[in-house]
Enzyme design. Structure first.
Site, PDB file in Angstrom:
ATOM      1  N   ARG A 295      -5.635   5.554  -0.812  1.00  0.00           N
ATOM      2  CA  ARG A 295      -4.477   4.692  -1.011  1.00  0.00           C
ATOM      3  C   ARG A 295      -4.474   4.105  -2.417  1.00  0.00           C
ATOM      4  NH1 ARG A 295      -4.237   6.550   3.380  1.00  0.00           N
ATOM      5  NH2 ARG A 295      -3.809   5.561   5.378  1.00  0.00           N
TER       6      ARG A 295
ATOM      7  N   GLU B 100       0.813  -1.214   0.000  1.00  0.00           N
ATOM      8  CA  GLU B 100       0.000   0.000   0.000  1.00  0.00           C
ATOM      9  C   GLU B 100       0.843   1.259   0.000  1.00  0.00           C
ATOM     10  OE1 GLU B 100      -1.833   1.510   3.779  1.00  0.00           O
ATOM     11  OE2 GLU B 100      -1.626  -0.609   4.310  1.00  0.00           O
TER      12      GLU B 100
ATOM     13  N   HIS C   4     -10.453   4.294   2.588  1.00  0.00           N
ATOM     14  CA  HIS C   4      -9.664   3.495   3.530  1.00  0.00           C
ATOM     15  C   HIS C   4     -10.076   2.029   3.550  1.00  0.00           C
ATOM     16  CE1 HIS C   4      -7.445   2.644   7.362  1.00  0.00           C
ATOM     17  NE2 HIS C   4      -6.576   3.398   6.690  1.00  0.00           N
TER      18      HIS C   4
ATOM     19  N   ARG D  30      -2.320  11.115   6.954  1.00  0.00           N
ATOM     20  CA  ARG D  30      -2.347  10.318   5.727  1.00  0.00           C
ATOM     21  C   ARG D  30      -3.701  10.306   5.030  1.00  0.00           C
ATOM     22  NH1 ARG D  30      -0.507   4.537   6.530  1.00  0.00           N
ATOM     23  NH2 ARG D  30      -0.332   4.521   4.271  1.00  0.00           N
TER      24      ARG D  30
END
Length: 125
Positions: A95, A80, A115, A91
């Site tokens: 992703r 990831e 997420h 963050r």
């Protein structure tokens, strides 16, 4: 898969499936890199060049797929990477998850903007 091959697949995906509104996967679960946030494209470029990554302690680590939302593979298949979100100091939720080897030319690129709740395969199969 090199960047040019990924771009060709993304264009074909868009032409064949009408894919995708920004961050929305097509009915077949694919998405066009150009329809994702611009930071996703920058993250793919970093992956293909080997970094440096914005979160070096977190980017490139093994993704366990504990939710089972990606196809099953042996541990270590998925990695990831953070897709930065402008305006936040952590963050965030976005992703890129890659599948396969080598790390700079993986077989698969997936995007999640929530997420790990959902994924789309960038560029199709």
């Amino acid at each position: 898969m090199g960047r040019s091959r990924l771009a060709v697949l993304a264009v074909l995906c868009g032409l064949l499936s009408g894919c995708c509104a920004p961050t929305q996967p097509a009915a077949d679960g694919t998405c066009d890199l150009s329809g994702l946030p611009p930071e996703a494209d920058k993250t793919v470029q970093l992956i293909e060049s080997g970094g440096p990554f914005p979160y070096p302690r977190n980017d490139g680590v093994v993704f366990g797929n504990y939710e089972g939302r990606l196809p099953q593979h042996e541990r270590g298949y998925y990695h990831e990477y953070t897709v930065p979100t402008p305006g936040i100091k952590h963050r965030g939720k976005r992703r890129i998850v890659t599948g396969g080897q080598p790390p700079t030319d993986p077989a698969e690129f997936y995007y999640t903007g929530d997420h790990y709740e959902s994924f789309c395969l960038i560029g199709g199969t």
